[in-house]
Design an enzyme around this catalytic site. Structure first.
Site, PDB file in Angstrom:
ATOM      1  N   GLU A   1       0.798  -1.221   0.000  1.00  0.00           N
ATOM      2  CA  GLU A   1       0.000   0.000   0.000  1.00  0.00           C
ATOM      3  C   GLU A   1       0.838   1.283   0.000  1.00  0.00           C
ATOM      4  OE1 GLU A   1      -3.264   0.382  -0.377  1.00  0.00           O
ATOM      5  OE2 GLU A   1      -3.606  -1.779  -0.524  1.00  0.00           O
TER       6      GLU A   1
ATOM      7  N   SER B   1     -46.578 -24.128  38.284  1.00  0.00           N
ATOM      8  CA  SER B   1     -46.304 -24.643  39.629  1.00  0.00           C
ATOM      9  C   SER B   1     -45.038 -24.091  40.260  1.00  0.00           C
ATOM     10  CB  SER B   1     -46.195 -26.165  39.581  1.00  0.00           C
ATOM     11  OG  SER B   1     -47.395 -26.696  39.103  1.00  0.00           O
TER      12      SER B   1
END
Lengths: 797, 110
Positions: free
Chosen positions: A196, A475
């Site tokens: 780059e 329950s």
């Protein structure tokens, strides 16, 4: 910059001095004024650019995501831990195996243990420096812990660094795993520079030849392209627009120059590595090499191989064009170009090049989604933080958040849920992937949430059922009724007979209520402990009505249930909705002998610099007297020993003495199990998201998940501390009569002192111990009925 | 107070931190100890003492109660716990409850 302007200005003045002539006086003055104005304009424009770029850079530089840690493992001799489990922990902390583990975060196996070197780490109570250590194991436990040195030193305790379990990232859905420059492998930087920007370390931010080329192309009418240094690319990335114009390019060049004036090469490179856009995952933008490494290879950057690094660097040019998943051919070509450039610059050898070139791309098929492997837990943490912190600060101040998550417990919970749901679907011919579930596990005495599973696909962020699913609890609500009864030792003990004959309840504002038992039978007189063990609805409803509905429902806020259920009798049987985490809070209090500890997911928060910001200390509050809770726990142990959760023994040894409760709702929509051992409280919910019948009871669904995960977690057996008010009495479980103390027959049951049956039955062992109390009562008959009446009368007349 | 050297080390650490005035850190060390031995009544007592010193009276009382619930027949510890409760009650201004707690403490000291 200012210095350069001054020099330029002086030059201009001196030029005037030397070339001064009266004829040109007026003209010269005009030039100077125009030049001055131009300069002023230019310099204020540059000043504007300077401020803009510095803001952008500093903003990024300091936009540190909040980092979230799991619990730090405490290692000490005697701790239950195997070498394999320890190495798993080391690997989760990104330790590497090395022949000589002298550097931080390295380890090696020895004959009976592991040698390793820890890292420096800043905890809430101060920094802990890296140490050379040795750990040895015997019989599934840590047998020795030593600091290695010229003379080895035995250590009583070692706190490992906590594993990172996620982050809360800066805005715009930009996700990144922030890297420090020294964490970045050298080959990556070499590769980046090679392809780059070869002159990165020597240029001033721009590459004049590149710019000249770009200018030429523009002037000659070609596309504007290329010529970008890393610095320019970084500038471009800050102001992401795809606009290509000369003025934009000019701005970019100026800003790049300005950046280089203010910041060092290292700072610019580090920001670049964290900033650069490397892919898209739905709405989430993948920024920086740290995250990209996970996104494409599911490993941290420092564990990538050369060919993988080259693939990532190749993508800088165009993450879409060179996407290794979607365009593997282009990505491979590009990768090899990167490798070629590297060998050309001699940053890798020919041999390395040849080897790397041969390798396949090696990208993981499916990207890990989200920002944490534990999205459900992280969401809980995030929500708790949002109460006290601004979202902005969470995403940018680099807060360090220490949580309670135990990755090993979490793993067992996830695994049990996934495995059992698939097995259940297969065994019961339920269409695959229709069942869902949620799990919460906490430590009994600390109320720390150790694991939280929001659904079957635990890796993928989505509907968090553990926190957000509101389901009727059925329950699971019953223990509140029974606790209220047991708080009244003059009227209720574990043996007190309850009436389980048909019940019609009329209440203003609702139609008549006729509760049914799950087996659609009525069971006559049943002992209190049996009614709970078998989860009889009718006797429980009658008991609740007798005690007073408000009295029972008023209790819930004390146990951390803030919303009040509707004031109907059906609420006694759990016809109200709670989330799994709320149920967890409720059962935590039962498990902890009546002490409520608010559930916590966060222990403390530090600033980025390691200064303590906030602690969430352990808080307890006694909300129920210990003795009745002790009785309730005994009754809930009965649920597992001889009641609806009997088949839990398929997973867990009876010696664990688990206390628990099954929950099943109408049409088998919800399957629940909540229970506790000596050190863990856990709740499991199983059902369907569309609220259709799951076809499962609490015992056939959720309880099996619970059993499977606890089998692997290996919790401590439940032995609650016996309150002083409690005595153990030997009774005949069938008749409820007391045996002589010396009698070997019978069953030891706890009673609050003074409430145990008074009469001594004789002779010892007259009743049938081979018949469990429960079964005998299901079919009350003959002599036993008569006996029952006897002690019934004795107790209540 | 504990047979586990790891817990002893943490108790020592908490002691040092308390002496240096770092009460938050001391609390964190005691909590670490409790993660290792959650049923160690002495650790709960130490935490109760710390909260009392920090002026968190309600927590001091709750933690002392928690210690009592795990103390079994350790009379010396029970006495110390009731003293914490008594002192916290005094600070809260409930003198009759304080008196009761001190009475119990004295009984356990016999």
């Amino acid at each position: 910059m200012q210095l350069r302007f001054l020099l330029f200005w002086n030059k201009l003045l001196s030029w005037n001095k030397f070339h001064f002539s009266p004829n040109f006086k007026a003209y010269g003055k005009a030039v100077r004024v125009i030049a001055l104005l131009l300069l002023l304009g230019l310099s204020s424009y540059i000043f504007y650019l300077d401020v803009t770029i510095r803001e952008a850079f500093d903003g990024r530089k300091f936009a540190l995501p909040a980092r979230v840690y799991g619990r730090a493992l405490e290692v000490y001799p005697g701790l239950k831990l195997t070498p394999a489990q320890f190495v798993e922990e080391l690997q989760a902390l990104s330790y590497h195996e090395r022949p000589e583990p002298s550097e931080a975060a390295t380890y090696k196996y020895t004959l009976n243990g592991i040698e390793f070197t820890s890292r420096d780490f800043v905890f809430g109570d101060g920094p802990q420096v890296a140490q050379h250590l040795r750990i040895e194991f015997a019989d599934g436990k840590v047998s020795r812990l030593q600091q290695r040195g010229s003379t080895d030193l035995d250590l009583p305790l070692l706190r490992m660094e906590p594993p990172v379990i996620g982050g809360i990232y800066p805005g715009h859905n930009e996700d990144r795993a922030l890297l420090k420059l020294e964490q970045v492998p050298k080959p990556l930087i070499d590769a980046l520079i090679s392809v780059e920007d070869r002159k990165f370390f020597s240029h001033w931010g721009i590459d004049p030849r590149g710019i000249a080329r770009a200018l030429y192309k523009t002037v000659s009418g070609q596309r504007i392209e290329g010529g970008s240094t890393l610095t320019q690319q970084l500038v471009k990335n800050f102001f992401l627009t795809s606009e290509r114009s000369l003025s934009r390019k000019a701005n970019e060049v100026l800003m790049a120059l300005l950046l280089e004036m203010h910041y060092s090469k290292d700072e610019i490179l580090e920001t670049y590595l964290n900033e650069i856009f490397l892919g898209q995952d739905g709405s989430r933008a993948i920024h920086g090499f740290g995250l990209a490494s996970y996104f494409y290879f599911d490993r941290p950057l420092d564990r990538l191989e050369l060919h993988e690094i080259a693939t990532l660097v190749g993508m800088v040019k165009g993450p879409g064009v060179y996407d290794p998943r979607k365009k593997p051919e282009q990505a491979l070509k590009r990768r090899n170009i990167v490798l070629q450039e590297m060998v050309g610059l001699k940053v890798i050898t020919q041999a390395q090049f040849a080897a790397a070139r041969q390798k396949p791309l090696g990208v993981v098929h499916r990207a890990p989604t989200g920002t944490s492997p534990y999205p459900a837990f992280l969401q809980l943490v995030h929500r708790q933080l949002q109460r006290d912190y601004r979202e902005e600060d969470l995403r940018s101040e680099g807060l360090r958040i220490f949580t309670t998550l135990d990755p090993r417990t979490q793993h067992h919970a996830e695994q049990a849920l996934t495995q059992r749901l698939a097995e259940i679907e297969k065994a019961r011919k339920i269409p695959a992937n229709t069942l869902e579930g949620a799990v919460v596990i906490s430590s009994t005495q600390q109320g720390e949430i150790l694991a939280l599973v929001g659904g079957r696909e635990a890796r993928y962020a989505g509907y968090n059922r553990a926190v957000d699913a509101q389901r009727p609890i059925g329950s699971l609500a019953k223990p509140v009724v029974y606790l209220t009864a047991l708080e009244n030792p003059n009227r209720y003990t574990l043996l007190t007979p309850l009436d389980d004959s048909p019940l019609v309840w009329s209440q203003h504002g609702t139609s008549d209520w006729r509760p049914q038992n799950y087996d659609h039978q009525f069971h006559g007189n049943v002992q209190l402990r049996t009614a709970l063990a078998h989860s009889y609805n009718v006797s429980t409803a009658r008991l609740g009505i007798e005690l007073g509905m408000n009295r029972i429902l008023d209790k819930l806020p004390k146990f951390g249930i803030e919303r009040r259920p509707p004031p109907f009798a059906s609420s006694l049987l759990g016809a109200y909705e709670l989330s799994p985490i709320e149920v967890e809070q409720l059962y935590q209090t039962f498990a902890d002998g009546g002490f409520r500890t608010p559930l916590r997911a966060i222990r403390e928060i530090l600033t980025a610099e390691g200064k303590p910001l906030q602690r969430f200390p352990l808080n307890v509050e006694q909300v129920a007297a210990p003795a009745p809770v002790y009785l309730l726990t005994a009754a809930l142990q009965g649920v597992v020993r001889e009641g609806t959760a009997q088949s839990l023994t398929n997973w867990l040894p009876a010696e664990l003495n688990v206390a628990g409760k099954t929950g099943t709702t109408d049409d088998l929509r919800d399957s629940w199990f909540a229970g506790y051992t000596g050190d863990r409280v856990a709740v499991v919910w199983v059902g369907r998201d569309d609220n259709k019948s799951s076809g499962l009871t609490g015992a056939s669904g959720a309880m099996t998940v619970w059993g499977e995960m606890m089998k692997n977690i290996q919790p401590e057996p439940l032995q609650p501390a016996m309150p002083e008010e409690i005595e153990m009495v030997n009774v005949d479980p069938v008749s409820g009569l007391r045996y002589d103390e010396g009698c070997k027959a019978g069953m030891l049951l706890p009673f609050i002192k003074g409430s145990a049956p008074a009469a001594v039955m004789s002779p010892c062992g007259a009743s049938s111990m081979d018949t469990s109390g429960a079964r005998a009562e299901t079919k009350p008959e003959g002599k036993k009925d008569a006996e029952k009446k006897n002690w019934f009368q004795r107790l209540f007349n | 107070m504990s047979g586990n050297p790891a817990v002893i080390a943490l108790l020592d650490l908490a002691q040092l931190d308390t002496e240096a005035g770092h009460r938050e850190a001391a609390g964190a060390s005691l909590e670490r100890g409790l993660r290792i031995e959650p049923r160690n009544a002495w650790l709960w007592h130490e935490l109760a003492q710390l909260r009392l010193a920090q002026g968190q009276y309600a927590q001091a009382i709750s933690l002392a109660q928690k210690s009592i619930s795990l103390a079994g027949r350790e009379r010396r510890l029970l006495a110390l716990d009731w003293r914490v409760i008594g002192n916290a009650r005094v600070a809260q201004g409930s003198s009759s409850e304080a008196e009761q707690a001190f009475k119990l403490a004295t009984e356990f000291e016999q």
